[in-house]
Design a protein around this motif. Structure first.
Motif, mmCIF file in Angstrom:
data_model
loop_
_atom_site.group_PDB
_atom_site.id
_atom_site.type_symbol
_atom_site.label_atom_id
_atom_site.label_comp_id
_atom_site.label_asym_id
_atom_site.label_seq_id
_atom_site.Cartn_x
_atom_site.Cartn_y
_atom_site.Cartn_z
ATOM 1 N N THR A 210 -3.954 10.612 11.261
ATOM 2 C CA THR A 210 -4.904 11.410 10.500
ATOM 3 C C THR A 210 -5.618 12.392 11.421
ATOM 4 O O THR A 210 -5.994 12.045 12.532
ATOM 5 C CB THR A 210 -5.950 10.520 9.787
ATOM 6 N N SER A 211 -5.736 13.632 10.954
ATOM 7 C CA SER A 211 -6.527 14.621 11.676
ATOM 8 C C SER A 211 -7.902 14.768 11.038
ATOM 9 O O SER A 211 -8.766 15.467 11.554
ATOM 10 C CB SER A 211 -5.815 15.980 11.671
ATOM 11 N N THR A 212 -8.082 14.077 9.907
ATOM 12 C CA THR A 212 -9.360 14.097 9.205
ATOM 13 C C THR A 212 -9.934 12.692 9.213
ATOM 14 O O THR A 212 -9.357 11.775 8.627
ATOM 15 C CB THR A 212 -9.188 14.572 7.751
ATOM 16 N N ALA A 213 -11.045 12.527 9.863
ATOM 17 C CA ALA A 213 -11.590 11.190 10.072
ATOM 18 C C ALA A 213 -11.925 10.479 8.774
ATOM 19 O O ALA A 213 -11.833 9.252 8.692
ATOM 20 C CB ALA A 213 -12.829 11.276 10.966
ATOM 21 N N ASP A 214 -12.302 11.228 7.727
ATOM 22 C CA ASP A 214 -12.716 10.565 6.491
ATOM 23 C C ASP A 214 -11.552 9.963 5.717
ATOM 24 O O ASP A 214 -11.746 9.334 4.678
ATOM 25 C CB ASP A 214 -13.529 11.502 5.604
ATOM 26 N N LYS A 215 -10.316 10.153 6.206
ATOM 27 C CA LYS A 215 -9.164 9.513 5.568
ATOM 28 C C LYS A 215 -8.941 8.083 6.084
ATOM 29 O O LYS A 215 -8.113 7.351 5.551
ATOM 30 C CB LYS A 215 -7.892 10.338 5.830
ATOM 31 N N LEU A 216 -9.678 7.701 7.137
ATOM 32 C CA LEU A 216 -9.468 6.383 7.727
ATOM 33 C C LEU A 216 -9.698 5.225 6.750
ATOM 34 O O LEU A 216 -8.909 4.274 6.737
ATOM 35 C CB LEU A 216 -10.360 6.207 8.955
ATOM 36 N N PRO A 217 -10.753 5.244 5.940
ATOM 37 C CA PRO A 217 -10.911 4.127 4.999
ATOM 38 C C PRO A 217 -9.709 3.950 4.072
ATOM 39 O O PRO A 217 -9.305 2.827 3.781
ATOM 40 C CB PRO A 217 -12.179 4.517 4.219
ATOM 41 N N ALA A 218 -9.118 5.080 3.620
ATOM 42 C CA ALA A 218 -7.940 4.979 2.747
ATOM 43 C C ALA A 218 -6.760 4.366 3.494
ATOM 44 O O ALA A 218 -5.981 3.581 2.933
ATOM 45 C CB ALA A 218 -7.576 6.366 2.212
ATOM 46 N N ILE A 219 -6.614 4.721 4.778
ATOM 47 C CA ILE A 219 -5.523 4.153 5.583
ATOM 48 C C ILE A 219 -5.717 2.655 5.761
ATOM 49 O O ILE A 219 -4.774 1.866 5.621
ATOM 50 C CB ILE A 219 -5.447 4.865 6.949
ATOM 51 N N SER A 221 -7.250 0.691 3.782
ATOM 52 C CA SER A 221 -6.947 0.070 2.485
ATOM 53 C C SER A 221 -5.446 -0.158 2.344
ATOM 54 O O SER A 221 -4.993 -1.214 1.882
ATOM 55 C CB SER A 221 -7.441 0.959 1.336
ATOM 56 N N GLU A 222 -4.658 0.838 2.749
ATOM 57 C CA GLU A 222 -3.202 0.716 2.637
ATOM 58 C C GLU A 222 -2.666 -0.371 3.556
ATOM 59 O O GLU A 222 -1.773 -1.143 3.182
ATOM 60 C CB GLU A 222 -2.531 2.055 2.962
ATOM 61 N N ILE A 223 -3.216 -0.471 4.766
ATOM 62 C CA ILE A 223 -2.793 -1.520 5.691
ATOM 63 C C ILE A 223 -3.122 -2.888 5.112
ATOM 64 O O ILE A 223 -2.289 -3.805 5.116
ATOM 65 C CB ILE A 223 -3.464 -1.335 7.064
ATOM 66 N N PHE A 224 -4.331 -3.034 4.619
ATOM 67 C CA PHE A 224 -4.759 -4.294 4.009
ATOM 68 C C PHE A 224 -3.814 -4.680 2.873
ATOM 69 O O PHE A 224 -3.347 -5.818 2.785
ATOM 70 C CB PHE A 224 -6.183 -4.133 3.491
ATOM 71 N N ALA A 225 -3.526 -3.717 2.008
ATOM 72 C CA ALA A 225 -2.656 -3.985 0.857
ATOM 73 C C ALA A 225 -1.231 -4.291 1.295
ATOM 74 O O ALA A 225 -0.599 -5.223 0.799
ATOM 75 C CB ALA A 225 -2.675 -2.789 -0.092
ATOM 76 N N ASN A 226 -0.712 -3.507 2.231
ATOM 77 C CA ASN A 226 0.667 -3.679 2.681
ATOM 78 C C ASN A 226 0.883 -5.056 3.299
ATOM 79 O O ASN A 226 1.897 -5.711 3.053
ATOM 80 C CB ASN A 226 1.025 -2.585 3.692
ATOM 81 N N HIS A 227 -0.089 -5.505 4.080
ATOM 82 C CA HIS A 227 0.089 -6.781 4.772
ATOM 83 C C HIS A 227 0.037 -7.967 3.827
ATOM 84 O O HIS A 227 0.688 -8.987 4.066
ATOM 85 C CB HIS A 227 -0.975 -6.929 5.863
#
Length: 596
Positions: A210-219, A221-227
């Protein structure tokens, strides 16, 4: 006295291991269901991150990950690193909202440092999982970094040494089944992708950028869901008009344990929630938990009622708002056993699977309504994979597999809908000619009685009896070792650190002991800080009647009531006992109070 049923189980396990050695077969062991996790969050806090993560949104993302976690035997640890470990919190069990708040406060306290060595963070994360991972939980490491090293050459740091340490740590993580999810922070355009991509690929994790820091929470979330084999469900994205805006929320079935609604906004939002009957639900309350941070607002709906809910959101005018949801299910997918039989090309293997919860089949037509079942076929001989759709019966999935050739196959069923997916444990079907006639899916076939009568094998029976006695003795010993290693603690420790040079004293830190089994090192309770390394050999063991046993194998001096104690063989600590541990590497003392 040891219960006979317990002894039988240990004899059986030991016998299975013995059989595997004698016959070359391997007994199957259950794998983690993945419904709970042991997560280590690792963040680069070097000065370069000042540009890569200008607003410390990595901290907000980690806190969001903590908030999404259920209060049900999950564990979380945190590491901040430069070219050394700056701060560290070993895995602790999340049993309350206060546990979550303690972890989030620790994240907020992280400070920057000068140099960077990515191998330091990864190596320590593996060590933390080694020390505290629960085999029943799914392990995971999340690494937030810009991928760049900045080594202190004056202190002997070199890229070659760092690369070697990183390779060793990644190899260890891969062998132990610790997936590493890497997040490349690229706000300043200086991201070094290669090492982060390689770490994720080698450990079966996933790389994000991510080049935009505010996208980190969404990422996160995806890691949490994927795992946990869940899916992030996009609810709505809109620009606030400064008025109340209504957002429909659907709880698809009665099997949802939790629904995590994450509202991403850089400005504070006001929220209200209405149940399917139109009644407003207080926020916060027992059924709806509220968490707020600089980058998000999160609602955790606990065992929500099935139906159509309404979320009302009021934000700052012209502020962009993204709303996502993650459902959490206590469900697993199990394949029905296949009858043992001789298999060859052309034979048909019946396939059935169903969702289960707490060992019982789930009978919920609403749950199956939107689900799709797929049989995944891996040809181990030709190294090819194919998929076949299965029939959704409303209470499970059915189909068949016709063996196309005399090969070995691995069968696995995947069931998914819009909010989650589950996979069965693989089933091996061996129809290869190399297996020889009579190979079965589950057991060796009965070849029938031999027409030539043979003498009774007394020697073999006697030898088997001797082996069984040896196995039983080994099982008794293994049981005693297992019980000792898994004995639980009672109470907690209050820990204060005193600087003997200045007299400064830290605030008491209360460490709950019920998160540990068998033993715990003082160094773990001190968050594995490098300056307290010598306390790694000061060990606490659970004693009888809610007492503690302390063993001192270090050079530290331990005093109780002003008297120096010899604790090399272990001393008992009772309720409200207080000891002083004087360190030798630094002029500091650690005071420990045992509270029951």
């Amino acid at each position: 006295m040891i219960r006979f049923s317990v002894l039988c189980r240990y004899v059986l396990c030991t016998a299975l291991l013995l059989v595997s050695v004698m016959t070359g077969t391997q007994p199957g062991f259950a794998q983690t269901s993945g419904s709970n996790m042991d997560a280590v969050l690792v963040v680069d806090v070097s000065n370069s991150m000042t540009q890569s993560d200008k607003n410390k949104v990595s901290n907000e993302a980690m806190k969001m990950f903590v908030d999404m976690t259920s209060i049900q035997k999950n564990k979380i640890g945190v590491i901040s690193y430069t070219d050394k470990i700056e701060r560290e919190k070993a895995l602790i069990e999340v049993n309350s909202e206060q546990d979550k708040n303690d972890i989030k406060s620790f994240i907020d306290s992280l400070q920057k440092g000068a140099y960077t060595d990515i191998s330091v963070g990864v190596t320590e994360a593996v060590k933390i999982l080694d020390a505290g991972h629960d085999p029943a939980n799914a392990p995971i490491i999340v690494l937030l970094a810009d991928g760049n090293n900045y080594l202190n050459e004056a202190a002997g740091g070199s890229q070659a040494q760092s690369d070697k340490r990183l390779q060793e740590a990644v190899k260890a993580a891969k062998s132990k089944g610790y997936p590493i999810y890497t997040i490349g922070l690229n706000a300043d355009g200086q991201l070094n992708r290669a090492p982060l991509q390689q770490i994720a690929a080698d450990t079966k994790g996933k790389f994000f950028e991510t080049s935009t820091a505010d996208k980190l929470p969404a990422i996160l979330s995806e890691i949490f869901a994927n795992h946990l084999k869940l899916k992030v469900v996009p609810i709505k994205s809109f620009t606030s008009n400064g008025q109340i805006q209504e957002v429909p929320i659907t709880i698809p079935n009665a099997n949802v344990l939790e629904a995590n609604i994450s509202i991403m906004s850089q400005k504070t939002v006001e929220v209200k929630l209405f149940d399917p009957a139109g009644k407003e639900v207080p926020i916060p309350s027992d059924p709806v938990r509220l968490s707020r941070s600089n980058a998000y607002t999160m609602l955790k709906m606990v065992q929500p009622q099935q139906g159509n809910w309404s979320l009302q959101v009021k934000g700052v005018p012209k502020e962009k708002i993204d709303i996502n949801m993650i459902y959490n299910y206590d469900l697993q997918l199990e394949m029905e056993p296949v009858k043992a039989q001789t298999l060859n090309a052309g034979d048909v293997v019946p396939i059935k699977a169903a969702l289960v919860s707490n060992g019982q089949k789930v009978s919920s037509p609403d749950l199956y309504k939107q689900m799709k079942g797929t049989l995944i076929i891996s040809d181990k001989t030709d190294k090819k994979t194919s998929e076949t759709p299965l029939t959704n019966t409303g209470s499970g999935f059915e189909g068949s597999f016709k063996i196309p050739a005399d090969h070995q196959y691995e069968l696995k069923i995947k069931a998914e809908d819009t909010s989650f997916y589950r996979e069965t444990q693989p089933l091996v079907v061996d129809a290869s000619s190399a297996a020889g006639a009579g190979t079965t899916t589950g057991q060796q076939p009965n070849t029938g009685a031999n027409s030539d009568e043979k003498p009774f094998p007394w020697l073999m029976v006697a030898g088997g009896a001797v082996i069984l006695l040896i196995v039983a003795a080994g099982a008794l010993y293994a049981l005693s070792i297992w019980r000792k290693a898994n004995k639980g603690f009672a109470g907690q420790l209050a820990i204060e650190i005193v600087d003997e040079d200045t007299g400064d004293k830290s605030n008491p830190q209360y460490k709950k002991l019920n998160a540990f089994k068998g033993k715990v090192k003082l160094h773990q309770l001190l968050q594995l800080a490098p300056e307290f390394q010598e306390t790694d050999k000061v060990i606490f063991l659970p004693g009888k009647n809610d007492t503690l046993i302390i063993e001192n194998r270090s050079t530290c001096r331990i005093e109780k009531a002003g008297r120096v104690l010899d604790m090399s063989q272990g001393k008992e600590l009772k309720k409200n006992d207080r000891i002083k541990i004087s360190l030798t590497s630094v002029n500091k003392s650690v005071f420990v109070d045992y509270i029951v």
